[in-house]
Scaffold this motif. Structure first.
Motif, PDB file in Angstrom:
ATOM      1  N   GLY B 470       0.849  -1.310  -0.151  1.00  0.00           N
ATOM      2  CA  GLY B 470       0.088  -0.052   0.054  1.00  0.00           C
ATOM      3  C   GLY B 470       1.041   1.162   0.030  1.00  0.00           C
ATOM      4  O   GLY B 470       1.854   1.320   0.526  1.00  0.00           O
ATOM      5  N   VAL B 471       0.555   2.383  -0.745  1.00  0.00           N
ATOM      6  CA  VAL B 471       1.176   3.345  -0.722  1.00  0.00           C
ATOM      7  C   VAL B 471       0.060   4.710  -0.291  1.00  0.00           C
ATOM      8  O   VAL B 471      -1.017   4.559  -0.368  1.00  0.00           O
ATOM      9  CB  VAL B 471       1.700   4.000  -2.001  1.00  0.00           C
ATOM     10  N   ALA B 472       0.622   5.700   0.304  1.00  0.00           N
ATOM     11  CA  ALA B 472      -0.334   6.913   0.667  1.00  0.00           C
ATOM     12  C   ALA B 472       0.732   8.281   0.331  1.00  0.00           C
ATOM     13  O   ALA B 472       2.232   8.035   0.667  1.00  0.00           O
ATOM     14  CB  ALA B 472      -0.756   6.804   1.951  1.00  0.00           C
ATOM     15  N   CYS B 473       0.199   9.175  -0.461  1.00  0.00           N
ATOM     16  CA  CYS B 473       0.796  10.344  -0.565  1.00  0.00           C
ATOM     17  C   CYS B 473       0.103  11.546  -0.094  1.00  0.00           C
ATOM     18  O   CYS B 473      -1.165  11.389   0.060  1.00  0.00           O
ATOM     19  CB  CYS B 473       0.951  10.541  -1.993  1.00  0.00           C
ATOM     20  N   TYR B 474       0.851  12.623   0.422  1.00  0.00           N
ATOM     21  CA  TYR B 474       0.064  13.597   1.077  1.00  0.00           C
ATOM     22  C   TYR B 474       1.059  14.747   1.153  1.00  0.00           C
ATOM     23  O   TYR B 474       2.183  14.882   0.723  1.00  0.00           O
ATOM     24  CB  TYR B 474      -0.177  13.328   2.535  1.00  0.00           C
ATOM     25  N   ALA B 475       0.317  16.192   1.241  1.00  0.00           N
ATOM     26  CA  ALA B 475       0.897  17.238   1.826  1.00  0.00           C
ATOM     27  C   ALA B 475       0.476  17.706   2.758  1.00  0.00           C
ATOM     28  O   ALA B 475      -0.840  17.917   2.939  1.00  0.00           O
ATOM     29  CB  ALA B 475       1.073  18.251   0.489  1.00  0.00           C
ATOM     30  N   ALA B 656       3.928   0.802   2.529  1.00  0.00           N
ATOM     31  CA  ALA B 656       3.861  -0.426   3.568  1.00  0.00           C
ATOM     32  C   ALA B 656       3.643  -1.711   2.927  1.00  0.00           C
ATOM     33  O   ALA B 656       2.965  -2.043   1.879  1.00  0.00           O
ATOM     34  CB  ALA B 656       2.508   0.011   4.550  1.00  0.00           C
ATOM     35  N   VAL B 657       4.290  -2.648   3.535  1.00  0.00           N
ATOM     36  CA  VAL B 657       4.181  -3.975   2.957  1.00  0.00           C
ATOM     37  C   VAL B 657       3.680  -4.781   4.196  1.00  0.00           C
ATOM     38  O   VAL B 657       4.167  -4.815   5.265  1.00  0.00           O
ATOM     39  CB  VAL B 657       5.505  -4.725   2.552  1.00  0.00           C
ATOM     40  N   VAL B 658       2.373  -5.553   3.937  1.00  0.00           N
ATOM     41  CA  VAL B 658       1.848  -6.562   4.792  1.00  0.00           C
ATOM     42  C   VAL B 658       1.603  -7.922   4.673  1.00  0.00           C
ATOM     43  O   VAL B 658       1.583  -7.903   3.425  1.00  0.00           O
ATOM     44  CB  VAL B 658       0.498  -5.859   5.542  1.00  0.00           C
ATOM     45  N   GLU B 659       1.768  -8.638   5.605  1.00  0.00           N
ATOM     46  CA  GLU B 659       1.304 -10.079   5.240  1.00  0.00           C
ATOM     47  C   GLU B 659       0.303 -10.388   6.513  1.00  0.00           C
ATOM     48  O   GLU B 659       0.663 -10.184   7.626  1.00  0.00           O
ATOM     49  CB  GLU B 659       2.445 -11.161   5.136  1.00  0.00           C
ATOM     50  N   ALA B 768      -2.354  -1.182   2.011  1.00  0.00           N
ATOM     51  CA  ALA B 768      -1.605  -2.742   1.999  1.00  0.00           C
ATOM     52  C   ALA B 768      -2.653  -3.714   2.397  1.00  0.00           C
ATOM     53  O   ALA B 768      -2.651  -4.879   2.013  1.00  0.00           O
ATOM     54  CB  ALA B 768      -0.332  -2.556   2.835  1.00  0.00           C
ATOM     55  N   VAL B 769      -3.372  -3.459   3.656  1.00  0.00           N
ATOM     56  CA  VAL B 769      -4.290  -4.398   4.080  1.00  0.00           C
ATOM     57  C   VAL B 769      -5.389  -4.786   3.119  1.00  0.00           C
ATOM     58  O   VAL B 769      -5.639  -5.885   2.571  1.00  0.00           O
ATOM     59  CB  VAL B 769      -4.932  -4.181   5.398  1.00  0.00           C
ATOM     60  N   ALA B 770      -5.904  -3.670   2.535  1.00  0.00           N
ATOM     61  CA  ALA B 770      -6.955  -4.029   1.511  1.00  0.00           C
ATOM     62  C   ALA B 770      -6.325  -4.599   0.423  1.00  0.00           C
ATOM     63  O   ALA B 770      -6.881  -5.477  -0.279  1.00  0.00           O
ATOM     64  CB  ALA B 770      -7.498  -2.730   1.039  1.00  0.00           C
ATOM     65  N   GLY B 777     -12.538  -9.760  -2.265  1.00  0.00           N
ATOM     66  CA  GLY B 777     -13.470  -8.875  -2.742  1.00  0.00           C
ATOM     67  C   GLY B 777     -13.952  -7.859  -1.576  1.00  0.00           C
ATOM     68  O   GLY B 777     -15.339  -7.630  -1.496  1.00  0.00           O
ATOM     69  N   ILE B 778     -13.270  -7.569  -0.562  1.00  0.00           N
ATOM     70  CA  ILE B 778     -13.484  -6.553   0.583  1.00  0.00           C
ATOM     71  C   ILE B 778     -12.836  -5.396   0.386  1.00  0.00           C
ATOM     72  O   ILE B 778     -11.757  -5.239  -0.190  1.00  0.00           O
ATOM     73  CB  ILE B 778     -13.449  -7.480   1.871  1.00  0.00           C
TER      74      ILE B 778
END
Lengths: 166, 809
Positions: B470-475, B656-659, B768-770, B777-778
């Motif tokens: 998962g990634v996220a960008c912001y300012a 983020a990388v999740v398992e 990342a979780v999604a 399908g969630i």
């Protein structure tokens, strides 16, 4: 109310005798009666680990003990490590690796680390993280604390190896 | 010794990086505050002891919403060791404080030391007991008898917004304390005609800052002078001084507010608290020092909370994946009072202001309401609103990418404001100066080896494992100046800071500021800035901060401002003192000023051995009569105020990388990468530390932390067993890449930092979780995503699929 009783305790090599109420917490005894304010109180319910000190060589939560339980005990607190002018090697490692920010959890982290270093080889970083998991820090994200403890552990291991050789 | 090689390689790379860095600003200088903090010699408020000091314990409301019918303090007053018991009746001469605002549709609630006539959340202080020790004060608490008449609990913000709801503040005639709308273009029309639409009802649950040091206040009083000094674990001693001056009608010359060593803040110590008013009142009334130290239960029940929003949002894109419209309806649960000075508006309005984020979205409609509920007030918490806005927008981006069958990075890069498109005004009206949006995202993906991660994910999925990226960008707006309010319409100026630098007659340098450090190392970084511009040595500069008496006006540290504002003021003042040094030395060394160089705490004539140390120079200026003619003699001091006017912005991309364990639903973070731009770095070591800590709090917000109020309005997470913050085993290694694009709008190019880690991490973890459970399908629309929530989502999705089997269209 129960009558005060005399408690005799050795803190950082100094013998103290104080008359205290039976309900007095060890953390409050150290901070208020002995003026050793390096031991911090973060939760008073044994979760955060900020108040960790060593009693007879084992790390304990000083907020979960009563001072009178310590009669005859040997207590080590952060004040027993190095001084600002001559830091202990673990304190030095924390300084070099920026392992503290606000510093509130730091005394507890240091005392837990001392306990870990005395008892465990801390072969990998997972061991360090597991060993520190009873001490909460809200500033550092733990990464630099783990690095500092790694350095301290490596130094100790090198020292032990050198001594074994010589 | 298999580890020897990588270790020494790292060391030599670090040494190389250090060697190429500037000597002072930009160097990873070890912190000057460390030695005292490491040896237990810090000076936190609770460490301070004063002869005759008394202790406070508060009897707090155990009702969520009730009228106070009667208070009987008789037995408590007679209790052993009790000196006084006060109720609101006793505090009538203390003025209530109001967080006013010029904003329309806003109601400012009164803030008082103790509840008057009514309680509005469990944990609100009602009676203050003052005794010889905290133990005795707590004993007497039980003897206070309060009769309540319970009123309907107001716990659900959507219900509370309805006209039929019971009112917390009858005078306001509504529980809607504020409402606002931002509009650019025609979002409704654009959405109606869009090729692709994604939407959701997003829920970010309430958090609490949880600094390791609980709030602590000690008021000392000099009856002979009517002088009050409040030692407070506050981020904003200047704001507290000014507020207390209003509350007690006392001039600032008799009121000093000092924040000594502060054990973390994160926004939770950035507001005025009832307990601060009470302690100051009690010390003055009793003529003695009075201390209150919060315990953790009180902290979790009565320190300002945050991040409590419901966001209904929809993003529309064309068939090629260009975002064309965003529409959002934000409900902020702001709790029972509008906190001083930020107002109840600050967080919900920030959510709606920052939703468009780093993207070009021509049409925007954002509506927000801040709703009072019978819970503790919300206030600033690290990131303030932007963790929620980033969560919503970045989830929508991933949902859109999935719908379009596009890679989420490609979709983001396509929609981001490009390097040649600044300054750019987003739909809410915020103007981004030069921001490194695409640079940060590319750098994060490069550092993490994004393609390789996707390849690993394909393998993992083939093996039935739940592995997500998962990634996220912001300012964020940082270091903001006097033309923008930190909270819309608030009455106090947050756009300036002052530095007062003096070289005394011993040659020592003291630099005084009104900002405060609660862990971010300002003693070191401000000393670096002063040393650089003065020509001094970092270790010789004594930094004074957190003292309202240090400068005429200051607010404190919040909103990622101190490096920019105090650093700017330090620069201006140091430059002026340096000019004075040169003028004095020019006379003393009989050299032209352009031949003089000031560095390492001495001034020298270039190319000669003629040198004066600061000590020698100061002696000549101040003590050795006649060495400088009276009309040429200047004090080696300067006081300067810096105002960045508009301020600047800071940017990052988080990856983020999740398992996820499919048996236990435990979410394990495998890796975390941050590419950030906080402008010119003062101290890279400290910046890294700030990022690590911010990310850890963001991980807590995403996975673990939630303040839960039950239907009776009772806080069921009022211990650290129930309010779970990350430990060393939950936080992964965090890689930090610095882009270091200097700001063109601030002195030195600093952009400010401190909050960012907490802004990006929740969204990156959620994505990342999604991503990990996408094949099921969630969607992830609610944070924190606990194993239980994840389990329920997956189960309900299975059930849904089973029941709708054969009916899909």
């Amino acid at each position: 109310m129960t009558e005060p009783v005399i408690v005799r305790v050795n803190v950082n090599g100094v013998e103290y005798a104080r008359r205290v109420e039976p309900r007095l917490l060890l953390s409050d005894f150290l901070r208020n009666d002995l003026g050793l304010t390096g031991t911090h109180v973060g939760c008073e319910h044994g979760v955060c680990g900020a108040c960790t000190v060593l009693v007879n060589g084992d790390s304990v939560r000083s907020c979960l003990l009563l001072a009178i339980q310590l009669d005859g005990a040997k207590v080590e607190t952060v004040e027993g490590l190095g001084t600002a002018q001559a830091l202990h090697s673990v304190q030095k490692a924390f300084h070099e690796h920026h392992a503290l920010q606000c510093g509130f959890c730091t005394p507890g982290m240091l005392m837990t680390t001392i306990d870990l270093l005395r008892k465990s080889p801390l072969a990998n970083d997972e061991d360090i993280r597991e060993g520190l998991s009873g001490n909460l820090c809200r500033c550092t994200g733990y990464q630099n604390i783990v690095r500092a403890v790694r350095q301290a552990a490596d130094q100790l291991n090198t020292l032990a190896t050198d001594e074994a050789i010589s | 010794m298999t580890e020897a090689l990588p270790k020494s390689a790292t060391a030599s790379r670090e040494a190389e990086e250090l060697a190429t860095r500037p000597k002072i600003v930009g160097a990873s200088v070890k912190r000057t505050e460390d030695p005292r903090l490491l040896t237990g010699k810090g000076a936190y408020v609770d460490d301070r002891k004063v002869p005759g000091m008394l202790h406070v314990a508060f009897r707090r409301s155990d009702h969520s919403h009730a009228l106070i019918k009667a208070i009987d303090c008789g037995a408590a007053r007679d209790a052993d060791g009790v000196v006084a018991v006060f109720t609101a009746e006793d505090m009538r001469e203390v003025n209530a404080v109001f967080a006013t605002s010029r904003m329309k549709n806003y109601y400012a609630t009164p803030i008082t030391g103790l509840a008057i006539g009514k309680v509005r959340y469990v944990g609100e202080p009602v009676v203050g007991v003052i005794a010889q020790s905290r133990y005795l004060a707590e004993d007497a608490l039980e003897l206070v008898d309060i009769t309540y008449e319970p009123l309907p609990v107001v716990i659900d913000p959507e219900e509370a917004a309805k006209p039929s709801s019971a009112l917390l503040h009858e005078e306001a005639n509504t529980n809607v304390l504020c409402s606002r709308e931002f509009k650019t273009g025609d979002a409704e029309a654009a959405i109606a005609s869009a090729a692709v639409r994604v939407s959701g009802r997003f829920r970010f649950h309430r958090k609490t800052p949880t600094a390791m040091e609980n709030r602590t206040y000690l008021a000392e009083y000099e009856p002979g002078r009517d002088e009050l000094t409040l030692y407070t674990s506050s981020q904003v001693p200047g704001i507290i001084r000014d507020a207390l001056s209003d509350a007690f009608d006392m001039p600032g010359s008799q009121l000093r507010v000092v924040a000594p060593d502060v054990g973390g803040g994160f926004g939770g110590k950035a507001s005025l608290y009832p307990e601060e008013i009470f302690v100051a009142f009690a010390a003055r009334r009793l003529g003695r020092a009075v201390k209150w130290t919060s315990d953790r239960m009180e902290d979790l029940a009565a320190t300002s909370q945050g991040f409590d929003q419901i966001v209904n949002a929809e993003l529309a894109l064309d068939a090629e994946g260009n975002a064309i419209a965003l529409r959002a309806e934000v409900i902020g649960d702001v709790g029972a009072y509008s906190i001083y000075p930020w107002t109840a508006v600050i967080e919900p309005v920030q959510v709606v202001s920052f939703l468009p984020g780093p993207y070009k979205i021509a049409n925007y409609l954002g509506r927000v309401r801040g709703i009072a509920t019978s819970k503790p007030p919300t206030g600033p918490y690290r990131g303030v609103g932007r963790p929620t806005s980033t969560f919503v927008t970045e989830r929508l981006m991933d949902m859109a990418a999935q719908r379009l069958g596009m890679d989420p990075i490609t979709l983001r890069l396509r929609n981001m404001i490009q390097p040649d498109e600044f300054p750019h005004r987003i739909g809410s009206g915020i103007i981004w100066d030069q921001c490194a949006f695409t640079e940060c995202l590319n750098a994060a993906c490069g550092k993490a080896d994004y393609q390789e991660l996707r390849a690993r994910q394909a393998e993992a999925r083939a093996a039935g494992r739940w592995f997500g990226i998962g990634v996220a960008c912001y300012a964020e707006l940082t270091g903001i100046g006097s033309r923008i309010s930190v909270a819309p319409g608030m009455p106090i100026n947050t756009g300036t800071e002052t530095a007062k630098i003096a070289i005394d007659s011993t040659g020592a340098v003291t630099a005084a500021f009104g900002v405060t450090a609660m862990g971010q190392g300002l003693e070191t970084t401000l000393a670096q800035v002063v040393a650089e511009h003065l020509g001094g040595r970092v270790e010789d500069i004594r930094v004074i901060q957190g003292d309202s008496a240090a400068v005429p006006n200051a607010t404190g540290s919040y909103a990622s401002r101190s490096a920019v504002l105090a650093g700017g003021a330090a620069t201006l003042a140091a430059q002026e003192v340096k000019e004075k040094i040169i003028r004095a030395a020019s006379h003393l060394l009989e050299a032209a000023s352009e031949d003089l160089v000031v560095e390492d705490g001495k001034v020298s004539v270039v190319g000669t051995d003629r040198t004066l140390t600061f000590r020698q120079l100061a002696r000549a200026v101040y003590l050795e009569m006649g060495r400088i003619p009276a009309d040429k003699r200047e004090e080696l001091t300067s006081t300067k105020t810096y105002d960045p006017v508009f301020g600047t912005s800071a940017t990052a991309a988080h990856l983020a990388v999740v398992e996820i364990n499919p048996d236990t639903y435990e979410i394990k973070l495998e890796r975390f990468v941050v590419a950030e731009d906080c402008g010119r770095l003062i101290n890279p070591m400290i910046v890294d530390g700030q990022v690590h800590g911010g990310v850890a709090q963001g991980i807590g917000a995403a996975l673990y932390e939630e303040v839960v109020y039950n239907d009776e309005g009772q806080n069921v997470t009022a211990s650290l067993v129930d309010y779970v913050i990350p430990t060393a085993t939950e936080v992964p290694l965090i890689d930090v890449v610095h882009i270091e694009a200097e700001s063109v709008t601030t002195l030195n190019g600093f952009r400010g930092m401190g909050e960012g880690g907490t802004i990006g991490a929740p969204a990156a973890v959620a994505n990342a979780v999604a991503d990990a459970v996408a094949p099921l399908g969630i969607d992830i629309l609610e944070l924190p995503i606990s194993p239980e929530r994840l389990f329920r989502l997956i189960e309900s999705s299975k059930n849904h699929k089973d029941s709708s089997h054969g009916h899909e269209t």
